[in-house]
Design a protein around this motif. Structure first.
Motif, mmCIF file in Angstrom:
data_model
loop_
_atom_site.group_PDB
_atom_site.id
_atom_site.type_symbol
_atom_site.label_atom_id
_atom_site.label_comp_id
_atom_site.label_asym_id
_atom_site.label_seq_id
_atom_site.Cartn_x
_atom_site.Cartn_y
_atom_site.Cartn_z
ATOM 1 N N GLN A 51 0.779 -1.145 -0.009
ATOM 2 C CA GLN A 51 -0.064 0.088 0.149
ATOM 3 C C GLN A 51 0.727 1.232 -0.086
ATOM 4 N N THR B 33 -3.771 10.429 8.111
ATOM 5 C CA THR B 33 -4.297 9.600 7.009
ATOM 6 C C THR B 33 -5.700 8.918 7.785
ATOM 7 N N THR B 34 -5.590 8.416 8.867
ATOM 8 C CA THR B 34 -7.104 7.764 9.401
ATOM 9 C C THR B 34 -7.905 8.755 9.805
ATOM 10 N N GLN B 37 -9.737 9.703 6.900
ATOM 11 C CA GLN B 37 -10.658 8.502 6.460
ATOM 12 C C GLN B 37 -11.898 8.533 7.322
ATOM 13 N N ASP B 42 -14.832 7.387 5.104
ATOM 14 C CA ASP B 42 -14.323 6.568 3.915
ATOM 15 C C ASP B 42 -14.286 7.166 2.690
ATOM 16 N N ARG B 45 -9.544 9.019 0.808
ATOM 17 C CA ARG B 45 -8.161 8.418 1.218
ATOM 18 C C ARG B 45 -7.255 9.032 0.984
ATOM 19 N N GLU B 47 -3.614 9.191 -0.242
ATOM 20 C CA GLU B 47 -2.799 8.603 -0.648
ATOM 21 C C GLU B 47 -1.081 8.589 -0.093
#
Lengths: 877, 111
Positions: A51, B33-34, B37, B42, B45, B47
């Protein structure tokens, strides 16, 4: 300041590690999350990595955000350059040393130019100071009457002030033994014009310049220190004979005008009986221009003033003109041309070195063609490769320049030792300005050395890896161009050096008209304070008579001025018998000598008889009665009449020193004609000269002793004799005459030897250039030559062919160099003696030398090429 | 400057990071990032390949500052927080984002 932070980051060693830590934390967190979702540890890690993407690429991209891109590239290029350069230590050391010497010598000469020529004189607004000379129609400069200086100062409108000075010997009688001092007598306003005030005390007031007023002194810092550096010295008086002299000021240490060795300054009395006459002249004029006034305006203004004086005083001022020149020019004097000549030649030398290095780098780039092709095929841009090659040249230049600074430091120190008589030599130093100059010249050198190889080396290379075998390239014509440039420039340098050498040679052969060998020169101290003129004469005569009796002494004489060195004492004389008004003034060199002068220096008596001491000639001891003139004087001024028996008048000014009148006013009778001697320099044609016979031109005149053996061997005997005669007097400055004359030409010799050294170095570089280029060309054609030999070609044909190329190129370049030499030699004219700037023999000789040297240098690689073993060469690679 | 798709995304990422950090005191990259999200349900996202170069560039521009510290799980991580300059930048980017969506919306609404 983000660029600055980026720049710093570029050099930060821990940056990569930091980024790696940050990124691996991210992957670890992600893997843990995946594990919590039920994946196995292994699978979680794998998925996290996938990922995240390629970690190295990620790290690079992240790092790119932190650093300055071009700096990073530059840094990488530098590292790469260092690496490749250490792989070829021979090449690197050669280039670095060449550059170190080239840049070092260039920097050293530039530092001299900067200190001597470019910087203003060390006085406030020093660029506004001018020298004011008076010229008399048809003759060179003469000293100026104090009264005229006052007139100029009053009537001109473009000067803040005009003043004058002269320097005289003085004697300090405070100590056990009298010591000799240099004392400058200055006209009013002297310190105002110079723009410097005493560090302690005050400068002269109007009353100090008044005849009969107080006698005051301002002393130099050096003198003050030698007397114990007592601050209370200002205001102290001491007695000298009947006079009380007061020290009223101390100059700052930096003030060294009119000469470094001046110990003190005194006010010249402007209203003294002898100072009022417009015919009595002894000052050198200086002035300070008003702000914004140009030299031309000042010249026009002063010419107008003098024209007015000429109509007001036609007898004394009628023929006088004035000339205004920057004072710096006088201080710098003849060294200007010498320094620019040296700078020019040292720069040409650096240029030759650069072309040499460019040729070396070029063949290096050619050898790296496969590497460059590989880079292209991997997507490297030409720009990147050029950058890489330029960086290599830059690294070489920087290392060379750093060493060069060390060379320059040593060279400036050597210059101070070798050329102590160079004006302002103490001001020469390697400072910020010089460093900046070195940085700039390093950049220029990098481009000169690197640009051609980088441009040519990357052109036309195909972006595919070369096959196993080195391709034969035809791209070496540019190298021959570089060789041509080297030859051209070195012919120019050699021509200059050869002309100067010829001049030095011609000077050493010139008949000076007197014999300086086996002559010892010295002074015996004497003071104005205690004796009358008659006593001076008697004392000096007694001393020279006694020294004459010493075994090993052939003759002893006195002179006011040392022969053979540049020291001019021009005066204007008149004839008591009268002359045609329209004829040129009788301007002549004046020397006061004792009768034995001509025997001592072996100047022949051509007509009449030698002069006698005044007392022997039936006159008073202290009165000049007889004179001799040289042939030039007789031919120039008295061609139409019998010179002997005429009476000279005028020419009084050197007779008056410190208010003491030596000798009565002339007329003096011309009793004989002597041969022409080059009294003020072997390179100066003898000028009309009047010798008045008098033993005491000043209390401590030059003594000349002709010895039968080595002159210095007599020094002790003479000292002992003088101590026996006059226990309180010292003998000083004891040096053989030819050494003194040699010292006077030291700058000439230094200039010549330096230029010769540069020219020979240039010739050496040409040898290296021709040898290297031909070797390289031969190595490229090795297989071709082998093939031809295998097919039956004659070795002699091969040699002949290779030599023909070399000779053609060197010959053509030498011809161009000759043209350049002819153009530039004109600038040497004033430095040449006995040889013209276009002397055919010298120039032909230079070309022959260059051709021969180049021929020999080419012979080795050409022969080696012809004796290649065909089969071995064809099997190679 | 051309407004390619990439640029919009790039600009958006900057805005998202600035906004995220404005709401909390300090955060490491993974947390950013979390956070994005989770908060976007969701929909968005981040990258991962673009995040770190963006964070470092923003730091060089003076909008963020970073320091090493320990997470609750006692792991060493690099924490980012907003600077005063970053707050100003956030205000600017919010305005320009509003104008951007407004512009796009008008075009889409036009029949």
């Amino acid at each position: 300041m983000s660029w600055l932070r980026r720049l710093v980051n570029t050099f930060r060693p821990g940056l990569n590690r930091d980024i790696d830590r940050e990124l691996s934390f991210h992957i670890a967190e992600r893997a843990e999350q995946l594990r919590e979702q039920g994946l196995s540890a292994e699978e979680a890690m794998r998925r996290a990595r996938v990922q995240f993407g390629n970690p190295i690429a990620q790290r690079e991209r992240t790092r790119d955000a932190d650093i300055s891109g071009w700096m990073d590239t530059a840094l990488r290029n530098v590292r790469y350059a260092f690496r490749t350069l250490t792989h070829t230590p021979g090449f690197t050391v050669t280039v670095v040393l060449t550059l170190a010497l080239g840049i070092g010598a260039n920097t050293a000469v530039f530092s001299a130019i900067d200190a001597v020529l470019l910087r203003p004189l060390p006085f406030p607004d020093g660029d506004r100071l001018v020298l004011i000379e008076q010229t008399i129609e048809g003759s060179s400069n003469t000293a100026i009457a104090p009264a005229r200086i006052e007139d100029w100062n009053r009537q001109s409108s473009t000067f803040e002030g005009i003043t004058g000075f002269y320097v005289d010997d003085a004697v300090d009688t405070r100590g056990e033994l009298p010591t000799r001092l240099r004392r400058a007598f200055v006209a009013p306003r002297f310190f105002d014009v110079m723009g410097v005030s005493p560090a302690a005390g005050h400068s002269f007031a109007a009353v100090d310049h008044h005849y009969g007023g107080p006698i005051t002194l301002i002393i130099s810092d050096r003198r003050w220190r030698s007397l114990g550096a007592d601050p209370a010295m200002v205001g102290q008086s001491f007695r000298v004979g009947p006079n009380s002299i007061e020290t009223i000021g101390i100059m700052p240490a930096s003030f060294e005008f009119p000469a470094k060795e001046v110990d003190m300054w005194s006010a010249d009395d402007i209203d003294a009986p002898w100072a009022i006459s417009r015919a009595l002249t002894w000052h050198t004029g200086i002035g300070r221009l008003k702000a914004g006034v140009t030299l031309e305006q000042a010249q026009a203004d002063l010419s107008r003033v003098q024209a007015g004086l000429a109509s007001q005083f036609p007898n004394t001022d009628g023929k006088i003109r004035v000339r205004v020149t920057p004072l710096k020019d006088t201080v710098v004097g003849g060294s200007r041309a010498s320094l620019w000549l040296l700078f020019g030649s040292v720069s040409v030398l650096l240029l030759i070195a650069c072309t040499n290095i460019a040729a070396l780098l070029l063949s290096r780039a050619a050898k790296r063609e496969p590497e460059i092709a590989l880079r292209y095929s991997l997507g490297g841009s030409r720009r990147a490769v050029v950058g890489q090659l330029l960086t290599e040249a830059g690294v070489l230049a920087c290392v060379g320049a750093t060493l060069g600074l060390v060379v320059a430091l040593g060279a400036t120190r050597a210059l101070r030792t070798l050329a102590p008589q160079l004006p302002r030599v103490d001001e020469i130093a390697i400072d910020g300005r010089i460093l900046a100059y070195t940085v700039v010249s390093t950049a220029v050198v990098s481009l000169l050395c690197g640009l051609v190889p980088a441009w040519r080396g990357t052109r036309g290379v195909r972006p595919r890896p070369s096959p196993g075998r080195t391709q034969v390239s035809q791209r070496h014509s540019i190298q021959w161009v570089l060789v041509g440039v080297q030859v051209t420039l070195s012919v120019t340098l050699l021509a200059g050096a050869a002309l100067l050498l010829r001049s030095v040679d011609a000077l050493s052969r010139v008949d000076r008209g007197f014999d300086a060998t086996r002559v010892l020169t010295f002074h015996i101290s004497g003071t104005y304070g205690w004796e009358t003129t008659d006593q001076h004469v008697q004392r000096i005569n007694r001393a020279i008579d006694e020294i004459r009796e010493l075994p090993g002494v052939e003759s002893v004489a006195i002179t006011s001025t040392l022969p053979g060195v540049r020291d001019e004492q021009q005066l204007e004389f008149a004839l008591a018998e009268g002359r045609d008004r329209s004829s040129a003034p009788l301007v002549a060199e004046h020397r006061m000598v004792s009768p034995a002068y001509f025997e001592t220096l072996q100047i022949p008596l051509l007509a009449g008889e030698l002069c006698r001491r005044p007392a022997d000639a039936g006159g008073k001891t202290g009165v000049v009665t007889e004179a001799l003139v040289n042939r030039r004087f007789a031919d120039l001024y008295l061609a139409d009449r019998q010179a002997i028996g005429l009476h000279l008048t005028g020419g009084l000014d050197t007779l008056i020193k410190n208010g003491h009148l030596f000798g009565a006013p002339l007329p003096t009778r011309i009793v004989g004609i002597v041969g022409d001697a080059r009294e003020h320099g072997a390179d100066r044609a003898p000028s009309p000269t009047v010798y008045t016979c008098f033993s005491a031109p000043n209390p401590a005149p030059w003594h000349l002793v002709r010895t039968s053996g080595e002159p210095m061997a007599m020094a002790t005997a003479i000292r002992l004799k003088v101590r026996e005669l006059e226990p309180q007097r010292s003998v000083y400055d004891v040096i053989p005459l030819d050494t003194r004359i040699g010292d006077a030409y030291a700058q000439n010799r230094l200039r010549t030897s330096l230029l010769t050294c540069f020219a020979l170095t240039a010739l050496g570089l040409v040898v290296a250039g021709v040898y290297g280029t031909l070797s390289y060309a031969v190595s490229l054609r090795r297989r071709e030559v082998a093939l031809r030999l295998a097919l039956g070609a004659l070795r002699s044909t091969v040699v002949h062919e290779l030599m023909a190329t070399t000779v053609r190129i060197v010959g053509m370049s030498a011809a161009i160099g000759l043209v350049l030499a002819l153009l530039f030699a004109q600038s040497l004219t004033t430095m040449l003696y006995g040889v013209t700037p276009t002397d055919p023999a010298t120039l032909t000789g230079v070309v022959v030398v260059v051709l021969t040297v180049a021929f020999v240098a080419a012979l080795v690689p050409a022969t080696r090429a012809a004796f290649v073993q065909p089969m071995r060469a064809l099997r190679e690679d | 400057m051309s407004t390619s798709k990439n640029d919009i995304l790039q600009g958006t990422l900057t805005l998202l990071v600035l906004k995220t950090l404005a709401t909390s005191k300090r955060m490491h990259g993974y947390a950013i990032t979390t956070h994005v999200q989770r908060v976007s349900d969701d929909l968005l996202r981040v990258e991962e390949g673009s995040l770190y170069p963006a964070l470092h560039r923003m730091e060089q521009q003076g909008w963020l500052k970073s320091e090493w510290g320990l997470t609750e799980k006692n792991r060493e991580a690099r924490f980012y927080s907003l600077t005063a300059q970053g707050r100003k930048q956030l205000a600017l980017e919010e305005v320009s984002w509003a104008r951007f969506t407004e512009g796009v919306g008008r075009v889409l609404r036009y029949v």
